[in-house]
Enzyme design. Structure first.
Site, short mmCIF file in Angstrom:
data_model
loop_
_atom_site.label_atom_id
_atom_site.label_comp_id
_atom_site.label_asym_id
_atom_site.label_seq_id
_atom_site.Cartn_x
_atom_site.Cartn_y
_atom_site.Cartn_z
N GLN A 1 42.45 39.01 21.85
CA GLN A 1 41.40 38.81 22.84
C GLN A 1 40.32 37.64 22.41
O GLN A 1 40.12 36.89 23.64
CB GLN A 1 40.69 40.17 22.83
CG GLN A 1 41.62 41.44 23.65
CD GLN A 1 42.25 40.84 24.86
OE1 GLN A 1 41.77 40.66 25.74
NE2 GLN A 1 43.68 40.76 24.73
N GLU B 1 37.31 47.12 28.19
CA GLU B 1 38.28 46.79 29.01
C GLU B 1 39.53 47.38 28.32
O GLU B 1 40.28 48.02 28.90
CB GLU B 1 38.27 45.32 29.05
CG GLU B 1 39.40 44.67 29.82
CD GLU B 1 39.77 43.21 29.78
OE1 GLU B 1 40.28 42.95 30.90
OE2 GLU B 1 38.99 42.40 29.34
N HIS B 2 39.72 47.05 26.91
CA HIS B 2 41.10 47.62 26.27
C HIS B 2 40.58 48.48 25.21
O HIS B 2 39.71 47.95 24.40
CB HIS B 2 41.83 46.23 25.86
CG HIS B 2 42.15 45.43 26.67
ND1 HIS B 2 41.46 43.97 26.89
CD2 HIS B 2 43.12 44.98 27.61
CE1 HIS B 2 41.89 43.65 27.78
NE2 HIS B 2 43.04 43.95 28.40
N ASP C 1 49.21 43.22 28.80
CA ASP C 1 48.85 41.79 29.17
C ASP C 1 50.04 41.33 30.21
O ASP C 1 50.35 40.48 31.15
CB ASP C 1 48.52 40.87 28.32
CG ASP C 1 46.92 40.78 28.09
OD1 ASP C 1 46.31 41.39 28.91
OD2 ASP C 1 46.48 40.23 27.08
N HIS D 1 41.05 34.14 24.24
CA HIS D 1 40.73 33.84 25.62
C HIS D 1 39.68 32.63 25.80
O HIS D 1 39.80 31.96 26.54
CB HIS D 1 40.54 35.27 26.37
CG HIS D 1 41.66 36.06 26.84
ND1 HIS D 1 42.51 35.63 27.88
CD2 HIS D 1 42.45 36.99 26.39
CE1 HIS D 1 43.57 36.37 27.89
NE2 HIS D 1 43.14 37.42 27.07
N HIS E 1 23.45 62.69 70.42
CA HIS E 1 24.64 63.23 69.59
C HIS E 1 24.88 64.66 70.14
O HIS E 1 25.93 65.14 70.39
CB HIS E 1 24.26 63.27 68.37
CG HIS E 1 24.42 62.03 67.40
ND1 HIS E 1 23.69 60.85 67.75
CD2 HIS E 1 25.39 61.55 66.46
CE1 HIS E 1 24.23 59.71 67.17
NE2 HIS E 1 25.03 60.31 66.34
#
Length: 434
Positions: A265, A333-334, A367, A268, A426
């Site tokens: 990670q 996230e992971h 991934d 990235h 209504h």
């Protein structure tokens, strides 16, 4: 052996742990004011000047010299040629990944349903696909054919009428693997545009780029700001932040494996976050040493070093219970559960975009080819948000069909409630059916 990377060291038993953890997890403001102002100007220009503005920004930001909007589109024949040009083993890998993603996505489809109530009315929900969606595929620091598959295949499974893909092409370079993946995934139209200008074109449309109903896919800070600003005009999946991983380990996994999982990670970008949590302090030291050993394997080592020094951490805790509770606070996230009996510990996990169970399940499988989507909630959004899936491309409409007797029964209830709210039209509309 390379020099071991700098990385933050925290211990839950230290007096300053909470302060240091808060600092580590603190994100930059959700929307940088300068970025937002720049993006707002780009969106306004694309709305006002259409293709002319799109060409201007594409040439400026992507170092291109395109003179006509038609040159921004890559047609089906060119995408198919790119696919055919790929090595056979790469085509096979993409084919296999696509098939696994499709099988997983097919289990996510929502179905229409109806039932009858005690008054003789029919109530239900009708599920329909969106007409046209836009998928944003990053193309700045790296090429991401996996993102093409992860975004386009669930949309196809959902039955979306038309998929419009945008991907930047810096310097005019078209990545054949990305184009080939678009062919494989069934993308209908593809434009080589990126950044805020691409999001604006998808949201509002230009003469060349059709407007869409929803925009999905991650991007940089400018893409995130643009998605935030066009939300409401179109749907969006989420505001994606930098990549994140938390590894909870009992100290029994090969430290070299864990080192590379953290690197996966960190590579990235410099703002990505990689965190290892373990009750075994000696294991944390061995992972740190393994990082130094394996750093030489990384072409993107400088990015990894910057990421680990800025936002990475090795965190010592009392036990695995505290490790899981800390992970829930981070809501990553992971999340890798690199422990014995991972399913036992899974019961305690409340917040994570994707959970990877056991020592032989690295995040990298998710991934590319495991099957579940890799577009996941970041920045603690796993507390309330979901991975990208087929359901992101389907709409639900409520159905109500009243019988004469059912209408009489509901008229009394609706009329009384409408009276209480002071909405006489209504009330009258309901009582007309009694």
């Amino acid at each position: 052996m390379s020099e071991a990377p700098q990385i933050n060291r925290l211990d839950s038993g230290d007096a300053d742990f909470e302060a240091r953890l808060t600092q580590l997890l603190d994100r930059a403001p959700e929307a940088d004011l300068e970025v937002t102002a720049s993006v707002a100007a780009i969106i306004a220009a694309v709305r006002a000047r259409g293709d002319a503005a799109l060409l201007e920004y594409t040439n400026r930001f992507d170092r291109r010299s395109v003179t006509a909007a038609a040159q921004l589109e890559v047609g089906p024949a060119q995408r198919e040629a790119a696919w055919n040009s790929l090595p056979a083993d790469l085509r096979e890998a993409l084919d296999t990944a696509a098939a696994r993603i499709r099988v997983y996505a097919e289990r996510q489809t929502l179905e229409s349903w109806e039932f009858g109530d005690a008054f003789g009315n029919t109530l239900g929900q009708r599920v329909t696909p969106m007409d046209r969606v836009g998928i944003y595929v990053p193309g700045g620091k790296a090429a991401y054919p996996s993102s093409v598959l992860m975004n386009a295949i669930p949309a196809k499974v959902a039955g979306v009428g038309e998929i419009v893909m945008v991907v930047p092409a810096p310097g005019g370079e078209l990545n054949p693997v990305v184009l080939g993946a678009a062919h494989l995934a069934g993308v209908d139209r593809l434009f080589t545009i990126g950044g805020a200008q691409a999001v604006a074109a998808l949201a509002y449309g230009t003469a060349a780029v059709p407007p869409v109903d929803k925009i999905v896919g991650p991007g940089n800070a400018y893409v995130a700001a643009a998605k935030r600003l066009v939300f409401g005009r179109v749907g969006i999946d989420s505001i994606a932040g930098p990549s994140e991983i938390v590894v909870v380990c009992d100290g029994q996994t090969d430290p070299r494996w864990i080192a590379m999982d953290l690197f996966s990670q960190a590579e990235h970008d410099e703002l990505a976050q990689s965190i290892l949590i373990s009750p075994d302090r000696d294991f944390l030291q061995r992972v740190a040493a393994a990082m130094g050993e394996r750093m030489a394997e990384l072409p993107r080592a400088e990015i990894v070093r910057a990421s680990l020094a800025g936002r990475g951490a090795l965190i010592a805790v009392r036990d695995l219970d505290e490790a899981i509770e800390l992970s829930n606070r981070i809501a990553p996230e992971h999340l890798e559960l690199s422990v014995a009996e991972p399913r036992l510990w899974l019961q305690k996990v409340r917040h994570a975009g994707a959970v990877f169970l056991g020592r032989h399940t690295p995040e990298a499988f998710g991934d590319y080819c495991a099957g579940p989507n890799h577009v996941l909630p970041t920045s603690r959004a796993a507390r309330f948000s979901n991975p990208l899936g087929v359901y992101e491309f389907q709409k639900r409409s409520s159905l109500i069909e009243c019988s004469p007797e059912g209408a009489r029964q509901l008229a009394a209830i609706a009329g009384r409630l409408a009276d209480a709210e002071g909405l006489q039209a209504h009330a009258a509309s309901a009582r007309d059916r009694s």
